[in-house]
Design a protein around this motif. Structure first.
Motif, PDB file in Angstrom:
ATOM      1  N   HIS A   1     -76.188  66.580 189.135  1.00 48.12           N
ATOM      2  CA  HIS A   1     -76.281  67.764 188.539  1.00 48.12           C
ATOM      3  C   HIS A   1     -75.478  68.800 187.639  1.00 48.12           C
ATOM      4  N   LEU A   2     -73.922  68.139 188.047  1.00 48.14           N
ATOM      5  CA  LEU A   2     -73.290  68.664 186.764  1.00 48.14           C
ATOM      6  C   LEU A   2     -73.304  68.183 185.396  1.00 48.14           C
ATOM      7  N   ALA A   3     -73.921  67.112 185.181  1.00 47.48           N
ATOM      8  CA  ALA A   3     -74.348  66.437 183.849  1.00 47.48           C
ATOM      9  C   ALA A   3     -75.524  67.235 183.451  1.00 47.48           C
ATOM     10  N   TYR A   4     -76.502  67.364 184.279  1.00 46.96           N
ATOM     11  CA  TYR A   4     -77.809  68.369 183.861  1.00 46.96           C
ATOM     12  C   TYR A   4     -77.172  69.672 183.474  1.00 46.96           C
ATOM     13  N   ALA A   5     -76.024  70.235 184.456  1.00 49.03           N
ATOM     14  CA  ALA A   5     -75.611  71.580 183.822  1.00 49.03           C
ATOM     15  C   ALA A   5     -75.168  71.442 182.530  1.00 49.03           C
ATOM     16  N   VAL A   6     -74.171  70.627 182.430  1.00 49.11           N
ATOM     17  CA  VAL A   6     -73.464  70.450 180.949  1.00 49.11           C
ATOM     18  C   VAL A   6     -74.498  70.306 179.892  1.00 49.11           C
ATOM     19  N   GLN A   7     -75.656  69.450 180.013  1.00 52.65           N
ATOM     20  CA  GLN A   7     -76.507  69.283 179.207  1.00 52.65           C
ATOM     21  C   GLN A   7     -77.331  70.655 178.753  1.00 52.65           C
ATOM     22  N   TRP A   8     -77.538  71.453 179.785  1.00 52.10           N
ATOM     23  CA  TRP A   8     -78.378  72.851 179.216  1.00 52.10           C
ATOM     24  C   TRP A   8     -77.357  73.815 178.580  1.00 52.10           C
ATOM     25  N   PHE A   9     -76.246  73.694 178.865  1.00 59.57           N
ATOM     26  CA  PHE A   9     -75.112  74.643 178.150  1.00 59.57           C
ATOM     27  C   PHE A   9     -74.881  74.112 176.829  1.00 59.57           C
ATOM     28  N   LEU A  10     -74.837  72.835 176.759  1.00 60.20           N
ATOM     29  CA  LEU A  10     -74.861  72.223 175.231  1.00 60.20           C
ATOM     30  C   LEU A  10     -75.941  72.685 174.550  1.00 60.20           C
ATOM     31  N   PHE A  11     -77.116  72.503 175.016  1.00 57.91           N
ATOM     32  CA  PHE A  11     -78.350  72.857 174.362  1.00 57.91           C
ATOM     33  C   PHE A  11     -78.497  74.269 173.773  1.00 57.91           C
ATOM     34  N   ALA A  12     -78.029  75.228 174.733  1.00 65.73           N
ATOM     35  CA  ALA A  12     -77.975  76.638 174.593  1.00 65.73           C
ATOM     36  C   ALA A  12     -77.029  76.849 173.439  1.00 65.73           C
ATOM     37  N   ALA A  13     -75.864  76.239 173.397  1.00 64.03           N
ATOM     38  CA  ALA A  13     -74.654  76.424 172.364  1.00 64.03           C
ATOM     39  C   ALA A  13     -75.266  75.783 171.157  1.00 64.03           C
ATOM     40  N   ALA A  14     -75.927  74.697 171.120  1.00 67.22           N
ATOM     41  CA  ALA A  14     -76.408  74.331 169.707  1.00 67.22           C
ATOM     42  C   ALA A  14     -77.750  74.822 169.362  1.00 67.22           C
ATOM     43  N   ALA A  15     -78.351  75.444 170.154  1.00 65.03           N
ATOM     44  CA  ALA A  15     -79.626  76.280 169.535  1.00 65.03           C
ATOM     45  C   ALA A  15     -79.130  77.810 169.058  1.00 65.03           C
ATOM     46  N   LEU A  16     -78.102  78.128 169.617  1.00 64.27           N
ATOM     47  CA  LEU A  16     -77.429  79.439 169.049  1.00 64.27           C
ATOM     48  C   LEU A  16     -76.557  79.148 167.687  1.00 64.27           C
ATOM     49  N   VAL A  17     -75.895  78.210 167.716  1.00 62.90           N
ATOM     50  CA  VAL A  17     -75.249  77.910 166.403  1.00 62.90           C
ATOM     51  C   VAL A  17     -76.127  77.559 165.320  1.00 62.90           C
ATOM     52  N   ILE A  18     -77.190  76.685 165.610  1.00 69.24           N
ATOM     53  CA  ILE A  18     -78.286  76.268 164.528  1.00 69.24           C
ATOM     54  C   ILE A  18     -79.017  77.444 163.977  1.00 69.24           C
ATOM     55  N   TYR A  19     -79.321  78.559 164.925  1.00 70.52           N
ATOM     56  CA  TYR A  19     -80.078  79.782 164.328  1.00 70.52           C
ATOM     57  C   TYR A  19     -79.080  80.590 163.697  1.00 70.52           C
ATOM     58  N   ILE A  20     -77.969  80.864 164.209  1.00 70.65           N
ATOM     59  CA  ILE A  20     -76.938  81.606 163.219  1.00 70.65           C
ATOM     60  C   ILE A  20     -76.627  81.040 161.876  1.00 70.65           C
ATOM     61  N   LEU A  21     -76.606  79.687 161.734  1.00 70.62           N
ATOM     62  CA  LEU A  21     -76.363  79.129 160.410  1.00 70.62           C
ATOM     63  C   LEU A  21     -77.462  79.355 159.559  1.00 70.62           C
ATOM     64  N   ALA A  22     -78.829  78.929 160.150  1.00 72.08           N
ATOM     65  CA  ALA A  22     -80.001  79.330 159.404  1.00 72.08           C
ATOM     66  C   ALA A  22     -80.221  80.558 158.763  1.00 72.08           C
ATOM     67  N   VAL A  23     -80.022  81.883 159.781  1.00 73.84           N
ATOM     68  CA  VAL A  23     -80.140  83.046 159.389  1.00 73.84           C
ATOM     69  C   VAL A  23     -78.826  83.503 158.410  1.00 73.84           C
ATOM     70  N   ARG A  24     -77.915  82.980 158.545  1.00 74.60           N
ATOM     71  CA  ARG A  24     -76.685  83.324 157.446  1.00 74.60           C
ATOM     72  C   ARG A  24     -77.164  82.857 156.046  1.00 74.60           C
ATOM     73  N   ARG A  25     -77.667  81.705 156.075  1.00 80.95           N
ATOM     74  CA  ARG A  25     -78.279  81.057 154.922  1.00 80.95           C
ATOM     75  C   ARG A  25     -79.236  82.032 154.474  1.00 80.95           C
ATOM     76  N   ARG A  26     -80.093  82.396 155.027  1.00 87.05           N
ATOM     77  CA  ARG A  26     -81.167  83.247 154.307  1.00 87.05           C
ATOM     78  C   ARG A  26     -80.581  84.555 154.085  1.00 87.05           C
ATOM     79  N   LEU A  27     -79.560  85.120 154.713  1.00 84.49           N
ATOM     80  CA  LEU A  27     -79.342  86.319 154.150  1.00 84.49           C
ATOM     81  C   LEU A  27     -78.283  86.460 152.970  1.00 84.49           C
ATOM     82  N   ARG A  28     -77.952  85.092 152.602  1.00 84.59           N
ATOM     83  CA  ARG A  28     -76.885  85.092 151.565  1.00 84.59           C
ATOM     84  C   ARG A  28     -77.629  85.548 150.326  1.00 84.59           C
ATOM     85  N   PRO A  29     -76.998  86.451 149.440  1.00 83.64           N
ATOM     86  CA  PRO A  29     -77.632  87.087 148.121  1.00 83.64           C
ATOM     87  C   PRO A  29     -77.769  85.992 147.230  1.00 83.64           C
TER      88      PRO A  29
END
Length: 219
Positions: free
Chosen positions: A191-219
């Motif tokens: 379960h610890l490995a599964y928990a770490v995986q879910w936290f990494l998925f959450a962090a990766a999704a957030l980072v990827i989305y922020i980078l995508a939005v910043r690229r879109r907002l770039r003038p």
């Protein structure tokens, strides 16, 4: 007449932070974090269960065999004794003896009374699929989870059939070798490995989305 401010307004609108996609991503991230926290809670529960199994293994006193499923955790890995009036069915499965040698486990589905469920007894390891010439008797051994356990999907959907326990005989029947007894330490706790995986998925999704939005907002 064309509005000269129209193109600028459109460009500014395109560079606004997208509200609905952001809410969807945040909701998904929250779900993944919640799943990670749930796995951490399950890790603590599994550690407590393994500790209970270890205490059970240290006890030498006999308990009554739990014939009716579901089997309580307090019975698993305890010593018990049953009277097999007659083996009504044999279930041959691969296994190992107590020295680690491979073979065929001889599991008898025993009748213990005129009616009602019987008990599963692992009477030993053979070299082929031929069942032993054993007509029953008193068997003492260790209670372990039976070979037929419900799948994760069956448990999640509420369609799981209560699993039966099984008794692994301390002394094998004539012509067989003593089957290896599972240890409480073999109980999986990933379960610890599964928990770490879910936290990494959450962090990766957030980072990827922020980078995508910043690229879109770039003038």
């Amino acid at each position: 007449m064309t509005d000269p401010t129209r193109p600028a307004d459109v460009a500014a609108s395109a560079r606004r932070w997208p509200l609905i996609p952001t809410l969807l991503v945040l909701a998904a991230v929250a779900v993944m974090i919640a799943l990670g926290v749930w796995q951490l809670q399950r890790k603590a529960d599994k550690e407590a269960l393994i500790a209970l199994y270890q205490r059970n293994m240290a006890m030498s006193s006999l308990v009554s065999y739990p014939e009716l499923p579901p089997v309580g955790d307090r019975f698993l890995y305890r010593k018990s004794s049953v009277v097999c009036l007659e083996p009504v069915r044999w279930d041959q499965r691969s296994g190992t003896d107590r020295e680690g040698r491979s073979g065929i486990r001889m599991i008898a589905d025993c009748r213990t009374g005129a009616e009602g469920p019987g008990v599963l007894v692992d009477v030993g390891i053979g070299d082929d699929f031929a069942p032993p010439k054993w007509m029953g008797g008193t068997v003492q051994g260790t209670i372990v989870p039976g070979p037929e356990q419900p799948t994760v999907i069956a448990r999640m959907t509420g369609k799981a059939i209560p699993a039966r326990a099984m008794l692994i005989a301390d002394t094998p029947v004539a012509g067989l070798r003593a089957s290896g007894v599972p240890s409480a330490d073999d109980t999986p706790n990933n379960h610890l490995a599964y928990a770490v995986q879910w936290f990494l998925f959450a962090a990766a999704a957030l980072v990827i989305y922020i980078l995508a939005v910043r690229r879109r907002l770039r003038p």
